[in-house]
Scaffold this motif. Structure first.
Motif, mmCIF file in Angstrom:
data_model
loop_
_atom_site.group_PDB
_atom_site.id
_atom_site.type_symbol
_atom_site.label_atom_id
_atom_site.label_comp_id
_atom_site.label_asym_id
_atom_site.label_seq_id
_atom_site.Cartn_x
_atom_site.Cartn_y
_atom_site.Cartn_z
ATOM 1 N N ARG A 44 4.451 12.053 7.651
ATOM 2 C CA ARG A 44 5.665 11.280 7.917
ATOM 3 C C ARG A 44 6.390 10.904 6.629
ATOM 4 O O ARG A 44 7.615 10.788 6.622
ATOM 5 N N THR A 45 5.658 10.691 5.567
ATOM 6 C CA THR A 45 6.286 10.378 4.286
ATOM 7 C C THR A 45 6.896 11.628 3.668
ATOM 8 O O THR A 45 7.929 11.560 2.997
ATOM 9 N N LEU A 46 6.272 12.776 3.899
ATOM 10 C CA LEU A 46 6.756 14.030 3.328
ATOM 11 C C LEU A 46 8.003 14.543 4.027
ATOM 12 O O LEU A 46 8.868 15.149 3.387
ATOM 13 N N ARG A 47 8.110 14.316 5.314
ATOM 14 C CA ARG A 47 9.194 14.917 6.101
ATOM 15 C C ARG A 47 10.601 14.667 5.533
ATOM 16 O O ARG A 47 11.361 15.615 5.327
ATOM 17 N N PRO A 48 11.024 13.409 5.249
ATOM 18 C CA PRO A 48 12.379 13.236 4.732
ATOM 19 C C PRO A 48 12.590 13.891 3.370
ATOM 20 O O PRO A 48 13.666 14.426 3.097
ATOM 21 N N PRO A 63 0.823 -1.204 0.000
ATOM 22 C CA PRO A 63 0.000 0.000 0.000
ATOM 23 C C PRO A 63 0.858 1.255 0.000
ATOM 24 O O PRO A 63 1.859 1.349 0.694
ATOM 25 N N ARG A 64 0.446 2.225 -0.811
ATOM 26 C CA ARG A 64 1.175 3.483 -0.913
ATOM 27 C C ARG A 64 0.183 4.621 -1.000
ATOM 28 O O ARG A 64 -1.026 4.395 -1.129
ATOM 29 N N LEU A 65 0.683 5.824 -0.897
ATOM 30 C CA LEU A 65 -0.185 6.988 -1.024
ATOM 31 C C LEU A 65 -0.652 7.062 -2.470
ATOM 32 O O LEU A 65 0.160 7.032 -3.390
ATOM 33 N N GLY A 66 -1.945 7.159 -2.689
ATOM 34 C CA GLY A 66 -2.452 7.142 -4.056
ATOM 35 C C GLY A 66 -2.559 5.706 -4.543
ATOM 36 O O GLY A 66 -2.524 4.761 -3.775
ATOM 37 N N GLY A 67 -2.650 5.540 -5.842
ATOM 38 C CA GLY A 67 -2.849 4.194 -6.376
ATOM 39 C C GLY A 67 -1.609 3.596 -6.974
ATOM 40 O O GLY A 67 -1.476 2.379 -7.026
ATOM 41 N N SER A 68 -0.675 4.409 -7.450
ATOM 42 C CA SER A 68 0.496 3.887 -8.139
ATOM 43 C C SER A 68 1.741 4.647 -7.674
ATOM 44 O O SER A 68 1.630 5.693 -7.037
ATOM 45 N N PRO A 69 2.922 4.175 -8.036
ATOM 46 C CA PRO A 69 4.133 4.904 -7.666
ATOM 47 C C PRO A 69 4.174 6.319 -8.246
ATOM 48 O O PRO A 69 4.610 7.256 -7.566
ATOM 49 N N ALA A 70 3.688 6.485 -9.451
ATOM 50 C CA ALA A 70 3.680 7.813 -10.068
ATOM 51 C C ALA A 70 2.747 8.752 -9.299
ATOM 52 O O ALA A 70 3.073 9.928 -9.091
ATOM 53 N N HIS A 71 1.606 8.225 -8.887
ATOM 54 C CA HIS A 71 0.652 9.042 -8.134
ATOM 55 C C HIS A 71 1.256 9.457 -6.787
ATOM 56 O O HIS A 71 1.101 10.597 -6.347
ATOM 57 N N GLN A 72 1.967 8.531 -6.130
ATOM 58 C CA GLN A 72 2.588 8.861 -4.855
ATOM 59 C C GLN A 72 3.643 9.946 -5.040
ATOM 60 O O GLN A 72 3.728 10.882 -4.247
ATOM 61 N N ARG A 73 4.455 9.845 -6.091
ATOM 62 C CA ARG A 73 5.480 10.856 -6.363
ATOM 63 C C ARG A 73 4.852 12.226 -6.564
ATOM 64 O O ARG A 73 5.333 13.230 -6.040
ATOM 65 N N LEU A 74 3.757 12.273 -7.327
ATOM 66 C CA LEU A 74 3.093 13.548 -7.588
ATOM 67 C C LEU A 74 2.443 14.120 -6.324
ATOM 68 O O LEU A 74 2.473 15.333 -6.097
ATOM 69 N N THR A 118 11.414 18.080 -8.447
ATOM 70 C CA THR A 118 10.342 17.735 -7.514
ATOM 71 C C THR A 118 9.337 18.863 -7.395
ATOM 72 O O THR A 118 8.127 18.652 -7.558
ATOM 73 N N VAL A 119 9.819 20.066 -7.105
ATOM 74 C CA VAL A 119 8.946 21.229 -6.942
ATOM 75 C C VAL A 119 8.955 21.967 -8.273
ATOM 76 O O VAL A 119 9.924 22.634 -8.612
ATOM 77 N N LEU A 169 3.474 13.657 -3.199
ATOM 78 C CA LEU A 169 4.537 14.179 -2.353
ATOM 79 C C LEU A 169 5.110 15.473 -2.922
ATOM 80 O O LEU A 169 5.454 16.393 -2.169
ATOM 81 N N SER A 170 5.187 15.556 -4.235
ATOM 82 C CA SER A 170 5.665 16.780 -4.879
ATOM 83 C C SER A 170 4.732 17.950 -4.568
ATOM 84 O O SER A 170 5.182 19.049 -4.221
ATOM 85 N N ASN A 171 3.435 17.705 -4.677
ATOM 86 C CA ASN A 171 2.456 18.760 -4.388
ATOM 87 C C ASN A 171 2.465 19.137 -2.901
ATOM 88 O O ASN A 171 2.347 20.322 -2.561
ATOM 89 N N LEU A 172 2.608 18.155 -2.023
ATOM 90 C CA LEU A 172 2.662 18.442 -0.593
ATOM 91 C C LEU A 172 3.902 19.285 -0.259
ATOM 92 O O LEU A 172 3.825 20.236 0.528
ATOM 93 N N ALA A 173 5.044 18.945 -0.853
ATOM 94 C CA ALA A 173 6.264 19.709 -0.609
ATOM 95 C C ALA A 173 6.124 21.135 -1.127
ATOM 96 O O ALA A 173 6.542 22.100 -0.461
ATOM 97 N N THR A 174 5.521 21.283 -2.288
ATOM 98 C CA THR A 174 5.311 22.622 -2.854
ATOM 99 C C THR A 174 4.456 23.470 -1.926
ATOM 100 O O THR A 174 4.780 24.635 -1.641
#
Length: 197
Positions: free
Chosen positions: A42-46, A8-19, A69-70, A21-26
């Motif tokens: 917790r996933t965004l922090r590192p 299980p990951r954030l979103g449905g796929s690895p690409a969705h999780q990357r996007l 990323t941003v 986290l990118s939006n959260l960091a922005t």
């Protein structure tokens, strides 16, 4: 970007999780603090801390790595000109996660992730010389306590029985003499063997 985990990951796929986290960091760099679920925080922090560390370098290569990323250039500019210089002295720990309780609709645990704004004050390091100096001062105090305990134990042993202590001391001195002579004999044998060799 961290490698997406298996399962299980954030979103449905690895690409969705990357996007995500990118939006959260922005949004974190744009607003300074955001409210999200604990797992996302917790996933965004590192990721956010690595981006800040790259921004602290300040060179063109680091800027291009952060732009992967941003993708918002104005946020990257803010990160490099305002946020990174404020963390110049801090060696890490740029973000703080605070739990705020469950969300109303689905009872998901929520948290606030924010950039640390307090000025960094390094703690003075204790040197080995400074630690060694107080130690001898404490030693005389222990000796005085030991002397008092010895006096007390001697007083109580003398009061109990003087006759029995004399008898036992003679017996123990004879035993100790036998042990000392027995201990000397093996050393003489060992000396003779070493001379023969």
């Amino acid at each position: 970007m961290p490698t997406p985990k298996k399962g299980p990951r954030l979103g449905g796929s690895p690409a969705h999780q990357r996007l995500m986290l990118s939006n959260l960091a922005t949004q974190l760099f744009e607003h300074g603090r955001i409210t999200t679920t604990e797992t996302r925080a917790r996933t965004l922090r590192p990721l956010a801390e690595k981006l800040i560390t790259k921004a602290k370098r300040g060179d063109l290569h680091s800027r291009r790595l952060v732009l992967r990323t941003v993708r918002d250039k104005s946020v990257v500019h803010t990160l490099f000109t305002e946020i990174a210089p404020s963390f110049a002295e801090r060696p890490g720990g740029y973000t703080r996660i605070t739990k705020i309780g469950p969300r109303k609709g689905d009872n998901a645990p929520m948290a606030v992730i924010e950039l640390v704004t307090e000025p960094y004050t390094p703690k003075p390091r204790a040197t080995k010389q400074a630690e060694a100096a107080p130690a001898p001062v404490a030693a005389p105090l222990d000796e005085t306590v030991d002397e008092d305990e010895d006096d007390i134990s001697n007083d109580t042993s003398n009061d109990t029985s003087d006759d029995t202590s004399n008898d036992t001391s003679n017996d123990t001195s004879d035993d100790s003499a036998d042990e000392s002579s027995a201990a000397e004999e093996p050393t003489e044998d060992a000396d003779e063997e070493s001379k023969d060799a």
